[in-house]
Design a protein around this motif. Structure first.
Motif, short mmCIF file in Angstrom:
data_model
loop_
_atom_site.label_atom_id
_atom_site.label_comp_id
_atom_site.label_asym_id
_atom_site.label_seq_id
_atom_site.Cartn_x
_atom_site.Cartn_y
_atom_site.Cartn_z
N ILE A 1 10.01 -1.47 -8.75
CA ILE A 1 9.27 -1.71 -7.51
C ILE A 1 7.77 -1.57 -7.76
O ILE A 1 6.96 -2.37 -7.27
N GLY A 2 7.38 -0.55 -8.53
CA GLY A 2 5.96 -0.36 -8.83
C GLY A 2 5.37 -1.50 -9.63
O GLY A 2 4.21 -1.87 -9.45
N VAL A 3 6.15 -2.07 -10.55
CA VAL A 3 5.68 -3.19 -11.37
C VAL A 3 5.69 -4.49 -10.57
O VAL A 3 4.83 -5.36 -10.77
N PHE A 4 6.63 -4.63 -9.66
CA PHE A 4 6.82 -5.87 -8.91
C PHE A 4 5.57 -6.29 -8.15
O PHE A 4 5.15 -7.45 -8.20
N PHE A 5 4.95 -5.35 -7.44
CA PHE A 5 3.86 -5.73 -6.53
C PHE A 5 2.62 -6.24 -7.26
O PHE A 5 2.07 -7.28 -6.88
N PRO B 1 0.80 -1.25 0.00
CA PRO B 1 0.00 0.00 0.00
C PRO B 1 0.82 1.28 0.00
O PRO B 1 0.26 2.36 -0.21
N ILE B 2 2.13 1.21 0.25
CA ILE B 2 2.94 2.43 0.29
C ILE B 2 3.00 3.06 -1.10
O ILE B 2 3.32 2.39 -2.08
N PRO B 3 2.67 4.37 -1.22
CA PRO B 3 2.81 5.03 -2.53
C PRO B 3 4.26 4.97 -3.00
O PRO B 3 5.16 5.46 -2.31
N LYS B 4 4.49 4.37 -4.15
CA LYS B 4 5.86 4.10 -4.58
C LYS B 4 6.65 5.37 -4.89
O LYS B 4 7.86 5.40 -4.70
N PHE C 1 -1.08 -12.29 -16.66
CA PHE C 1 -1.23 -11.24 -17.66
C PHE C 1 -2.12 -10.11 -17.17
O PHE C 1 -1.93 -8.95 -17.55
N ALA C 2 -3.10 -10.43 -16.32
CA ALA C 2 -3.90 -9.37 -15.71
C ALA C 2 -3.01 -8.46 -14.87
O ALA C 2 -3.14 -7.23 -14.90
N GLY C 3 -2.08 -9.06 -14.13
CA GLY C 3 -1.14 -8.25 -13.34
C GLY C 3 -0.17 -7.47 -14.21
O GLY C 3 0.17 -6.33 -13.89
N LEU C 4 0.25 -8.05 -15.32
CA LEU C 4 1.17 -7.35 -16.22
C LEU C 4 0.50 -6.14 -16.86
O LEU C 4 1.14 -5.10 -17.05
N LYS C 5 -0.77 -6.28 -17.22
CA LYS C 5 -1.49 -5.15 -17.81
C LYS C 5 -1.68 -4.04 -16.78
O LYS C 5 -1.56 -2.85 -17.09
N MET C 6 -1.97 -4.42 -15.54
CA MET C 6 -2.09 -3.42 -14.49
C MET C 6 -0.75 -2.74 -14.25
O MET C 6 -0.66 -1.53 -14.05
N SER C 7 0.32 -3.52 -14.29
CA SER C 7 1.66 -2.98 -14.07
C SER C 7 2.06 -2.00 -15.17
O SER C 7 2.85 -1.08 -14.93
N ALA C 8 1.55 -2.21 -16.39
CA ALA C 8 1.91 -1.32 -17.51
C ALA C 8 1.47 0.10 -17.23
O ALA C 8 2.24 1.06 -17.44
N SER C 9 0.24 0.29 -16.76
CA SER C 9 -0.24 1.64 -16.45
C SER C 9 0.50 2.23 -15.26
O SER C 9 0.82 3.42 -15.24
N ILE C 10 0.80 1.39 -14.26
CA ILE C 10 1.54 1.88 -13.09
C ILE C 10 2.95 2.31 -13.49
O ILE C 10 3.46 3.34 -13.02
N SER C 11 3.60 1.53 -14.34
CA SER C 11 4.96 1.87 -14.76
C SER C 11 4.99 3.19 -15.53
O SER C 11 5.91 3.99 -15.37
N LEU C 12 3.96 3.43 -16.34
CA LEU C 12 3.89 4.69 -17.09
C LEU C 12 3.70 5.87 -16.14
O LEU C 12 4.32 6.93 -16.32
N LEU C 13 2.87 5.69 -15.14
CA LEU C 13 2.64 6.75 -14.15
C LEU C 13 3.91 7.06 -13.37
O LEU C 13 4.29 8.23 -13.20
#
Length: 271
Positions: free
Chosen positions: A151-155, A124-127, A200-212
């Motif tokens: 780190i943001g993609v990992f979780f 939950p920590i803001p990366k 793949f659901a996690g990878l798609k979620m990670s894609a938007s997080i990594s861009l942010l």
């Protein structure tokens, strides 16, 4: 008489097929294009009719013209390549480590008991809050930005992989073990394929997080990159140049998503 009875029996089946026929209809490819074109046309009309000042909302055609000018000067190449390196390295490291750790946590109970609470307590920590700490530890350069993205993609990767492993049918695992499969082979041939949809659901979620995280880190601690370019032109109130950067991020995010969908179709032909 027999033919009439056959027609009467087939009538309910035909009715059912008619009711569910819409589920089998495929959306034409041009539907998505028409949606985007519709938005761009409305946007262009609003700008041309000066319903909103050009300083706040320049026309798409003006943005494209500005983007072409920035492309010819090499400014876009320089910033885009810097951003692609950061997001590519961070995403690859975070996703690969997250998938491996998620598989291990889901398969080995003792690892699950020891490490899963740690993962869920840090998640939950803001990366972005960790960026100053990474700069203190790793210095000023590419390493803290890549680490932050990783780190943001990992979780999301580890949590979705863990959930995918936990949802694998235990009978499949027991059958593989019964026939003499070693733990590594059970993970590789049984658990990993069954967990791929969740992965793949996690990878798609990670894609938007990594861009942010990419844009935020470049705005805070970078002299190059799309995020840094957007911040610089925003401070100068150069809206068209700023919007070029925003459009670049949109294209980058869409391309990232399409690439993951292509990989999903290749690795999950049965889905």
């Amino acid at each position: 008489m027999e033919q009439v009875s056959k027609q009467a029996a087939s009538a309910p089946r035909q009715t059912i097929r008619n009711r569910v026929a819409f589920l089998d209809k495929k959306t034409p490819v041009y539907a998505s294009v028409l949606g985007i074109l519709g938005i761009l046309i409305v946007w262009e009309l609003i700008s041309r009719m000066e319903l909103v000042p050009a300083l706040y909302l320049p026309a798409p055609t003006a943005i494209v013209a500005m983007g072409w000018g920035m492309l010819t000067t090499g400014e876009i190449h320089q910033n885009l390549l810097a951003s692609l390196y950061r997001i590519g390295a961070g995403y690859a490291i975070g996703a690969s480590v997250g998938i491996i750790i998620g598989l291990l946590l889901g398969f080995f109970r003792w690892l699950d008991a020891v490490l899963t609470p740690v993962v869920f307590s840090i998640f939950p920590i803001p990366k972005i809050a960790l960026l100053p700490l990474f700069i203190m530890w790793l210095g000023i350069g590419e390493t803290p930005k890549v680490t932050l993205i990783a780190i943001g993609v990992f979780f999301p990767a580890v949590i979705n992989t863990y959930a995918g492993v936990k949802n694998v049918d235990p009978i499949l695992i027991k059958a593989a073990v019964t026939f003499g499969a070693k733990p590594f082979n059970v993970i590789r041939k049984v658990i990993l394929p069954a967990s791929l949809p969740m992965i793949f659901a996690g990878l798609k979620m990670s894609a938007s997080i990594s861009l942010l995280l990419l844009v935020t880190s470049e705005m805070i601690a970078a002299n190059s990159g799309v995020g840094s370019m957007i911040l610089r032109y925003g401070n100068l109130m150069m809206t068209m140049n700023l919007m070029v950067g925003v459009m670049l991020l949109s294209v980058l995010g869409l391309s990232f998503n399409r690439l993951l969908e292509w990989l999903e179709r290749k690795l999950l032909p049965w889905k």
